[in-house]
Design a protein around this motif. Structure first.
Motif, PDB file in Angstrom:
ATOM      1  N   TRP A   1      19.209   7.739  84.762  1.00 20.98           N
ATOM      2  CA  TRP A   1      20.478   8.136  84.171  1.00 20.98           C
ATOM      3  C   TRP A   1      20.965   7.006  83.265  1.00 20.98           C
ATOM      4  N   GLY A   2      21.896   7.325  82.386  1.00 23.32           N
ATOM      5  CA  GLY A   2      22.424   6.300  81.495  1.00 23.32           C
ATOM      6  C   GLY A   2      23.705   6.738  80.824  1.00 23.32           C
ATOM      7  N   PHE A   3      24.509   5.759  80.437  1.00 19.82           N
ATOM      8  CA  PHE A   3      25.753   6.041  79.717  1.00 19.82           C
ATOM      9  C   PHE A   3      25.447   6.264  78.240  1.00 19.82           C
ATOM     10  N   VAL A   4      26.156   7.185  77.639  1.00 21.85           N
ATOM     11  CA  VAL A   4      26.009   7.474  76.208  1.00 21.85           C
ATOM     12  C   VAL A   4      27.398   7.733  75.628  1.00 21.85           C
ATOM     13  N   THR A   5      27.485   7.727  74.303  1.00 24.00           N
ATOM     14  CA  THR A   5      28.757   7.973  73.618  1.00 24.00           C
ATOM     15  C   THR A   5      28.519   8.886  72.424  1.00 24.00           C
ATOM     16  N   LEU A   6      29.408   9.835  72.238  1.00 26.22           N
ATOM     17  CA  LEU A   6      29.378  10.719  71.075  1.00 26.22           C
ATOM     18  C   LEU A   6      30.738  10.664  70.385  1.00 26.22           C
ATOM     19  N   ASN A   7      30.742  10.944  69.084  1.00 29.03           N
ATOM     20  CA  ASN A   7      32.009  11.094  68.390  1.00 29.03           C
ATOM     21  C   ASN A   7      32.591  12.467  68.704  1.00 29.03           C
ATOM     22  N   ALA A   8      33.899  12.556  68.731  1.00 30.23           N
ATOM     23  CA  ALA A   8      34.536  13.845  68.998  1.00 30.23           C
ATOM     24  C   ALA A   8      34.061  14.904  68.005  1.00 30.23           C
ATOM     25  N   SER A   9      33.797  14.494  66.767  1.00 33.22           N
ATOM     26  CA  SER A   9      33.347  15.441  65.739  1.00 33.22           C
ATOM     27  C   SER A   9      31.986  16.055  66.075  1.00 33.22           C
ATOM     28  N   ASP A  10      31.180  15.359  66.867  1.00 32.37           N
ATOM     29  CA  ASP A  10      29.864  15.879  67.231  1.00 32.37           C
ATOM     30  C   ASP A  10      29.954  17.173  68.032  1.00 32.37           C
ATOM     31  N   PHE A  11      31.054  17.347  68.754  1.00 32.96           N
ATOM     32  CA  PHE A  11      31.182  18.517  69.618  1.00 32.96           C
ATOM     33  C   PHE A  11      31.507  19.795  68.844  1.00 32.96           C
ATOM     34  N   ALA A  12      31.774  19.679  67.558  1.00 31.20           N
ATOM     35  CA  ALA A  12      32.035  20.866  66.751  1.00 31.20           C
ATOM     36  C   ALA A  12      30.821  21.780  66.714  1.00 31.20           C
ATOM     37  N   GLU A  13      29.632  21.204  66.920  1.00 34.21           N
ATOM     38  CA  GLU A  13      28.398  21.984  66.888  1.00 34.21           C
ATOM     39  C   GLU A  13      27.859  22.286  68.279  1.00 34.21           C
ATOM     40  N   MET A  14      28.647  22.042  69.310  1.00 36.83           N
ATOM     41  CA  MET A  14      28.157  22.212  70.674  1.00 36.83           C
ATOM     42  C   MET A  14      27.714  23.644  70.963  1.00 36.83           C
ATOM     43  N   SER A  15      28.380  24.610  70.336  1.00 36.77           N
ATOM     44  CA  SER A  15      28.011  26.010  70.575  1.00 36.77           C
ATOM     45  C   SER A  15      26.591  26.318  70.098  1.00 36.77           C
ATOM     46  N   GLU A  16      26.027  25.444  69.265  1.00 38.49           N
ATOM     47  CA  GLU A  16      24.674  25.650  68.752  1.00 38.49           C
ATOM     48  C   GLU A  16      23.630  24.883  69.559  1.00 38.49           C
ATOM     49  N   TRP A  17      24.078  24.056  70.497  1.00 37.30           N
ATOM     50  CA  TRP A  17      23.129  23.288  71.308  1.00 37.30           C
ATOM     51  C   TRP A  17      22.429  24.199  72.310  1.00 37.30           C
ATOM     52  N   ASP A  18      21.223  23.840  72.670  1.00 36.94           N
ATOM     53  CA  ASP A  18      20.453  24.590  73.664  1.00 36.94           C
ATOM     54  C   ASP A  18      20.872  24.106  75.053  1.00 36.94           C
ATOM     55  N   ILE A  19      21.749  24.875  75.722  1.00 35.05           N
ATOM     56  CA  ILE A  19      22.311  24.487  77.016  1.00 35.05           C
ATOM     57  C   ILE A  19      22.090  25.606  78.024  1.00 35.05           C
ATOM     58  N   GLY A  20      21.545  25.252  79.190  1.00 40.82           N
ATOM     59  CA  GLY A  20      21.329  26.252  80.235  1.00 40.82           C
ATOM     60  C   GLY A  20      22.613  26.597  80.968  1.00 40.82           C
ATOM     61  N   PHE A  21      23.202  25.612  81.626  1.00 41.83           N
ATOM     62  CA  PHE A  21      24.462  25.789  82.343  1.00 41.83           C
ATOM     63  C   PHE A  21      25.487  24.817  81.755  1.00 41.83           C
ATOM     64  N   GLY A  22      26.740  25.226  81.749  1.00 36.99           N
ATOM     65  CA  GLY A  22      27.746  24.303  81.247  1.00 36.99           C
ATOM     66  C   GLY A  22      29.067  24.973  80.953  1.00 36.99           C
ATOM     67  N   GLU A  23      30.012  24.156  80.530  1.00 35.68           N
ATOM     68  CA  GLU A  23      31.348  24.645  80.176  1.00 35.68           C
ATOM     69  C   GLU A  23      32.029  23.568  79.334  1.00 35.68           C
ATOM     70  N   ALA A  24      32.871  24.001  78.407  1.00 33.98           N
ATOM     71  CA  ALA A  24      33.559  23.058  77.539  1.00 33.98           C
ATOM     72  C   ALA A  24      34.949  23.586  77.215  1.00 33.98           C
TER      73      ALA A  24
END
Length: 287
Positions: free
Chosen positions: A152-175
């Motif tokens: 496991w590891g810590f990571v960081t994303l910009n808030a703007s990166d999440f604008a495309e989250m609906s296009e990510w390949d995700i099995g389970f999740g919620e936002a």
């Protein structure tokens, strides 16, 4: 997937003509992805006299909300543990699944707003706090051996990166939409990625837990604690070295700068371009 609702049924800082506390049910829709429009989420509010506080009154109110909503919910979340029996019975009698949860981001903000702008304008308003009953939290549990991640590891994303989250390949999740929080696109959002050869079973297990938040707790031998449901918590990982503890402290500092927003991702390996699970979370201090 149908909508998920958040519900609170509790007394408010308002007295009626008999000097009895006025109760209220609040129901609102949970956003489940980053593209949700916070302004279009369903909301329902209704006061209840103290003499009528019971599961029957609440069931009728829930049915009234269902009639007014665009569609009925598949599940209702609630956070007040001391109201567990009454809320559970009312939802069950209304034919709706119910689950204790601290993932009540819209309800939390709505309650804050009503405490500041609505209740003070009501006849019989009583200033000051309207405390809930505090119940002790249990000791964090250990994860099942089969579900522990290999890395496991810590990571960081910009808030703007999440604008495309609906296009990510995700099995389970919620936002939820970050516009609801009001943070800038350049804000750094901290998170943790879990890597496991059993990524899908791990993500499936986590998806049934009503994930609330992740925190670094130095008092628990530097463990990362995953908060779930209304009271449960799990030891997700341990920071065994000074460097890992420093990174965990930085994770907590970044959360504060991001209004408590953070995330957890589950992948099969660091090279994977898909997520078995991904959850956007926020720290919430419940009333």
């Amino acid at each position: 997937m149908g909508s998920i609702w958040e519900l609170d049924f509790y007394s408010r800082p308002i007295l009626d003509e008999n000097q009895k506390k006025v109760w209220e049910v609040l129901i609102c829709e949970s956003p489940t992805d980053v593209s949700a429009n916070p302004e279009s989420l369903f909301r329902f509010a209704k006061y209840c006299p103290s003499s009528e506080v019971n599961s029957g009154w609440l069931r009728v109110a829930i049915n009234e909300a269902v009639e007014k909503a665009p569609s009925p919910p598949v599940r209702i979340r609630f956070f007040r543990r001391q109201m567990n029996n009454m809320i559970t019975k009312a939802c069950t009698d209304a034919g709706i699944a119910v689950q204790p949860s601290r993932r009540i981001l819209v309800l939390y903000k709505w309650l804050q707003l009503r405490m500041e702008e609505v209740y003070p304008n009501e006849p019989g308003y009583q200033g000051g706090t309207n405390p809930s009953v505090r119940l002790d939290a249990p000791i964090p549990q250990r994860l099942p051996d089969a579900l522990e991640s290999e890395k496991w590891g810590f990571v960081t994303l910009n808030a703007s990166d999440f604008a495309e989250m609906s296009e990510w390949d995700i099995g389970f999740g919620e936002a939820f939409p970050l516009s609801m929080i009001g943070i800038e696109d350049s804000t750094k959002i901290p998170g943790i990625l879990l890597f496991s050869g059993r990524a899908l079973p791990l993500a499936a297990w986590m998806s049934g837990l009503e994930l609330a938040s992740l925190r670094f707790d130095p008092s628990l031998n530097g463990r990362l604690v995953l908060e779930t449901g209304a009271t449960e918590s799990w030891v997700l990982a341990s920071t065994r070295t000074p460097q890992m503890q420093s990174e965990a402290s930085s994770f907590e500092a970044a959360k504060q700068k991001a209004s408590g927003v953070h995330f957890i991702g589950v992948q099969s390996s660091p090279e994977s371009e898909s997520f078995a699970g991904f959850w956007l979370l926020q720290d919430v201090v419940l009333p």
